[in-house]
Design a protein around this motif. Structure first.
Motif, mmCIF file in Angstrom:
data_model
loop_
_atom_site.group_PDB
_atom_site.id
_atom_site.type_symbol
_atom_site.label_atom_id
_atom_site.label_comp_id
_atom_site.label_asym_id
_atom_site.label_seq_id
_atom_site.Cartn_x
_atom_site.Cartn_y
_atom_site.Cartn_z
ATOM 1 N N ILE A 129 6.669 13.501 14.359
ATOM 2 C CA ILE A 129 8.065 14.702 14.533
ATOM 3 C C ILE A 129 8.658 14.490 15.836
ATOM 4 C CG2 ILE A 129 8.527 16.753 14.061
ATOM 5 C CD1 ILE A 129 6.602 16.724 11.681
ATOM 6 N N GLN A 136 10.365 11.472 16.326
ATOM 7 C CA GLN A 136 11.685 11.336 15.713
ATOM 8 C C GLN A 136 12.626 12.192 16.195
ATOM 9 O OE1 GLN A 136 11.417 12.698 11.585
ATOM 10 N NE2 GLN A 136 13.166 11.700 11.037
ATOM 11 N N VAL A 137 12.223 13.481 16.567
ATOM 12 C CA VAL A 137 13.296 14.444 17.367
ATOM 13 C C VAL A 137 13.897 13.968 18.699
ATOM 14 C CG1 VAL A 137 13.628 16.808 18.277
ATOM 15 C CG2 VAL A 137 12.349 16.492 16.254
ATOM 16 N N SER A 143 13.908 6.291 14.437
ATOM 17 C CA SER A 143 13.892 7.413 13.714
ATOM 18 C C SER A 143 13.591 7.447 12.210
ATOM 19 C CB SER A 143 15.089 8.247 14.093
ATOM 20 O OG SER A 143 15.323 9.542 13.048
ATOM 21 N N SER A 183 10.430 8.773 10.231
ATOM 22 C CA SER A 183 10.696 9.696 9.195
ATOM 23 C C SER A 183 9.749 8.937 7.897
ATOM 24 C CB SER A 183 12.159 9.622 8.502
ATOM 25 O OG SER A 183 12.324 10.496 7.507
ATOM 26 N N ILE A 215 6.039 10.054 8.447
ATOM 27 C CA ILE A 215 5.717 11.502 8.136
ATOM 28 C C ILE A 215 5.808 11.632 6.749
ATOM 29 C CG2 ILE A 215 6.974 13.739 8.669
ATOM 30 C CD1 ILE A 215 8.189 12.357 11.441
ATOM 31 N N GLN A 242 7.869 17.745 7.254
ATOM 32 C CA GLN A 242 9.055 17.300 7.561
ATOM 33 C C GLN A 242 10.319 18.233 7.907
ATOM 34 O OE1 GLN A 242 9.852 13.906 4.607
ATOM 35 N NE2 GLN A 242 8.322 14.988 3.560
ATOM 36 N N ARG A 253 9.777 20.279 12.071
ATOM 37 C CA ARG A 253 10.593 19.390 12.622
ATOM 38 C C ARG A 253 11.997 20.566 13.002
ATOM 39 N NH1 ARG A 253 15.075 15.847 10.504
ATOM 40 N NH2 ARG A 253 15.628 14.470 12.077
ATOM 41 N N MET A 302 13.621 20.494 16.734
ATOM 42 C CA MET A 302 14.934 20.073 16.975
ATOM 43 C C MET A 302 15.928 21.364 17.491
ATOM 44 S SD MET A 302 17.391 18.083 14.408
ATOM 45 C CE MET A 302 16.628 16.627 14.650
ATOM 46 N N SER A 305 19.360 22.045 11.742
ATOM 47 C CA SER A 305 17.927 22.678 11.838
ATOM 48 C C SER A 305 17.812 23.801 10.908
ATOM 49 C CB SER A 305 17.527 22.806 13.375
ATOM 50 O OG SER A 305 17.561 21.861 14.065
#
Length: 585
Positions: free
Chosen positions: A23, A26-27, A67, A71, A74, A133, A137, A141, A291
Motif C-alpha cells: 500500500i 502504491q501510494v 501501482s 493494487s 493488495i 485497500q 490507503r 494518501m 482519499s
C-alpha cells in the motif's frame, strides 16, 4: 473493534504487514505521477526535446503500471485475510454456542445466533477485505498528499482545507444519523429470520388452519420494517456521492480559477513555474479528495459492521454458566445411581420455582417413572441430570458424585437421553442411530441393527429404500412422528449407557408398539437405570417406583398399587385414562 481484530492469527498479521508495504509503495507511485506531469509541462513550455518528453513519459507509465500491480496484490492478500479471518471467527462462534447451556441459547434466540454466525460475520469479512485497500490507503494518501501540498500557494491550500472541512462535517452528521439505524437493521434482520423460520417450521399447522394470509401479513410487516429502515439509511448515505463529486469539481475549478489570477499577475518567467505548480497541486488536491471518497465508501458500511462486531463479541464474550468439573470418569464401584437431594429449581428470569425440595434415589437396574399434570416439573427433573440446567438449590448426584463435579463429556457418556421432541438429523438411518460419541468404540453395523430392532423400528427401516443407508431429510421430515421417536430411542439404546432418560418418548407410539417396545427395553436395560417421564399410565404401570408430581412438588411415591391407595393425584390421573376393569377396582 480492537477486541475483534486481536483475534487475527500471526499468519494473518504477516499478510496484513505485507499488504501495508505494498500500500505504501502504491501510494508513493501514485503521488509520483504529478511530478512527472509537472516535468513534462516544463519541458513542453520551455521548448524541450521530444526525447525528453518520452523518457519522462515512460517513467510515468512505469509508475502507473507499478501501482496497478500493487493494487492487484493488495486485493488478493486482503481477500485471503478476510476469508481466513471470517472462517476462524465462524468456528470460534460455533464452538462458543456449542458450549452454551439452554439458558444462554434462549437469551440470544436461535434466529439471532444464526444471523450472527452468517450475516454479521459476512459484514466483518467485507470490512477486512475492503479495509486494507481503503481504510489504510486513504489516510496514508491524504497525509502524504497534504504534506506535499504544504509548500504550495496559500490560496490553493486554504481552498483545499475549507472543502475538506465541509466533507468532514458532512461525514460526521451522516455517521450520527446512520449508526443507530444500522443497529436497528440488525435487530430487524433477526426478526425477519425469526418470522421466516417460524413459518417454515410450522408450515403444516399454517396450512391446516388456513393461516397463510395471517403469516403473509406478519412477514410483510417484518419485511416492511426492515426495508423502510434500510432505505432511510441508504438514501442518507447516497448524499455522500454527489456531494463528494461536487467538492472535487469545485476544487478543480477553484484551483484553476485562482491559478489564472496568479499567472496573470506574475512575470513572464514566473508563469511557467506557477502553471507547473498548479498542475501538481491540482493532482495532489484530487488525491486528497479521492482519499475522503474512499473513506466515504467505508463509512457507508462501517456503522453496520460496528453493530455486527458488537453482536458477535456479545456471543464470544458470554461465558457459559455450566462449566466442567474436575472429574473426568465415573468412580468405580457405583454404577447407574441417580439421586436428588433437596433439589429446588427456578428457570432463569422465572418468577416462581418449577421444583420444590425434590428428593429421591434411583438405584442401579431400577425403573423410576415420573408422572403428573402438564407443567408439574417432570421434564425439568430429567433435564437436571445431564446438566442442561443447574439446580438452584440442592444436589443432583450420579454414581454418588455431584453432577457439577463431572466434566460434561464424562457425565453425558453415562447417559442415553431421548427428548420429548425427537431430534433427527439429515443423513442416513445408521448415522442417526450411531450419532455422537459415548467414549466407547464406534457402534458396529450389528450394534445399530440390534438397537433399531429393540426400538421396534426394524420393520419400517427395512421397508425403506437402501434400508439402513436410507436418506433421512433434515428434521426427519420424510418419516412419521412415531418413526422419529423410535429412531431416537434406538440412538439411546445404541450407546448402551448406565442410565436411560426417556422424556415422554413414547407419546407418538400406538399402544401395541408401546407395549412391545417396553418389553424389549426391559430385557435390554437390565442392570441399567431408567428414568421415564410419561403421560400414560399404561407406559409406567410396571415401573419399580413411580414419582407423582403436582405443581413442582413430589406428592406421592411408590408402585402403581400403592399409589392407587395412597395418592389422590395419581388415582385421578389413572381413573381418567383407564376403566375400572383395567385398574382392577
Amino acid at each position: 473493534m480492537i477486541k475483534m481484530f486481536s483475534r487475527l492469527k500471526p499468519r494473518e498479521w504477516l499478510l496484513t504487514f505485507i499488504s501495508l508495504v505494498f500500500i505504501v509503495g502504491q501510494v508513493w507511485l501514485d503521488l509520483s505521477v504529478p511530478f512527472y506531469m509537472a516535468e513534462i509541462t516544463r519541458i513542453v513550455t520551455t521548448g524541450g526535446q521530444l526525447s525528453e518528453v518520452l523518457i519522462v513519459g515512460l517513467f510515468m507509465l512505469g509508475a502507473t503500471l507499478g501501482s496497478a500491480v500493487a493494487s492487484i496484490i493488495i486485493g488478493f492478500v486482503a481477500a485471503h485475510v478476510g476469508a481466513s479471518f471470517s472462517q476462524s471467527l465462524r468456528g470460534d462462534l460455533f464452538r462458543r454456542v456449542e458450549s452454551f447451556s439452554l439458558d444462554e441459547i434462549n437469551k440470544f434466540s436461535t434466529a439471532s445466533l444464526i444471523t450472527r454466525t452468517t450475516n454479521d460475520i459476512t459484514q466483518i469479512q467485507m470490512l477486512v477485505a475492503m479495509g486494507m485497500q481503503l481504510i489504510v490507503r486513504a489516510p496514508i494518501m491524504a497525509v502524504w498528499a497534504l504534506s506535499a501540498m504544504a509548500g504550495g500557494n496559500w490560496e490553493w491550500t486554504a481552498l483545499t482545507g475549507a472543502l475538506v472541512a465541509v466533507v468532514v462535517i458532512m461525514i460526521s452528521i451522516l455517521m450520527a444519523y446512520a449508526l443507530p439505524r444500522f443497529r436497528k437493521i440488525q435487530d430487524l434482520t433477526d426478526n425477519l429470520n425469526l418470522v421466516t423460520r417460524e413459518n417454515l417450521t410450522g408450515i403444516r399447522v399454517v396450512r391446516a388452519y388456513n393461516a397463510e394470509s395471517f403469516q403473509e401479513k406478519k412477514f410483510d410487516k417484518a419485511n416492511e420494517d426492515f426495508t423502510s429502515t434500510s432505505l432511510s439509511v441508504v438514501r442518507a448515505m447516497q448524499i455522500m456521492n454527489p456531494v463528494m463529486r461536487l467538492v472535487m469539481s469545485g476544487l478543480s475549478l477553484g484551483i484553476f480559477w485562482i491559478g489564472a489570477f496568479l499567472i496573470q499577475a506574475a512575470t513572464i518567467e514566473g508563469r511557467i513555474d506557477i502553471f507547473a505548480n498548479m498542475v501538481v497541486f491540482s493532482q495532489y488536491a484530487m488525491h486528497v479528495i479521492m482519499s475522503f471518497m474512499m473513506l466515504t465508501m467505508i463509512l457507508i458500511i462501517l456503522p453496520r459492521v460496528m453493530v455486527s462486531v458488537k453482536r458477535v463479541n456479545e456471543v464470544l464474550e458470554t461465558e457459559p454458566k455450566i462449566l466442567d468439573g474436575h472429574i473426568s470418569a465415573t468412580p468405580e464401584g457405583v454404577v447407574g445411581e441417580v439421586e436428588f437431594r433437596n433439589v429446588s429449581f427456578k428457570y432463569p428470569d422465572g418468577e416462581d420455582y418449577a421444583l420444590y425440595d425434590i428428593s429421591f434415589k434411583a438405584e442401579r437396574g431400577e425403573t423410576v417413572a415420573l408422572i403428573g399434570s402438564t407443567g408439574s416439573g417432570k421434564s425439568t427433573i430429567v433435564n437436571l441430570v445431564p446438566r442442561f440446567y443447574d439446580t438452584t438449590q440442592g444436589q443432583v448426584l450420579v454414581n454418588g458424585v455431584d453432577v457439577k463435579d463431572y466434566t460434561q463429556e464424562a457425565l453425558r457418556n453415562t447417559l442415553g437421553y431421548v427428548p420429548q421432541k425427537a431430534a433427527i438429523f439429515s443423513g442416513t438411518v445408521s448415522s442417526n442411530v450411531a450419532f455422537g460419541s459415548s467414549g466407547k468404540p464406534q457402534p458396529s453395523e450389528n450394534d445399530v441393527r440390534a438397537a433399531v430392532s429393540i426400538a421396534q423400528a426394524l420393520p419400517f427401516v427395512e421397508d425403506m429404500e437402501n434400508s439402513f443407508e436410507a436418506h433421512i431429510a433434515q428434521g426427519g421430515t420424510n418419516i412419521s412422528g412415531g418413526e422419529k421417536q423410535r429412531l431416537s430411542i434406538a440412538r439411546a439404546i445404541c450407546r448402551r449407557p448406565e442410565i436411560y432418560i426417556f422424556d415422554d418418548s413414547f407419546s407418538a407410539l400406538d399402544y401395541k408398539t408401546d407395549k412391545d417396545l417396553r418389553a424389549a427395553l426391559q430385557a435390554e436395560t437390565q442392570g441399567a437405570t431408567c428414568l421415564i417421564v410419561a403421560q400414560r399410565i399404561g407406559t409406567i404401570r410396571g415401573a419399580d417406583r413411580i414419582l407423582v408430581l403436582d405443581e413442582g412438588r413430589l406428592v406421592g411415591t411408590g408402585t402403581h398399587e400403592i399409589l392407587m391407595k395412597s395418592c389422590e393425584v395419581y388415582r385421578e390421573i389413572a381413573q381418567s385414562q383407564l376403566s375400572v376393569e383395567e385398574l382392577g377396582l
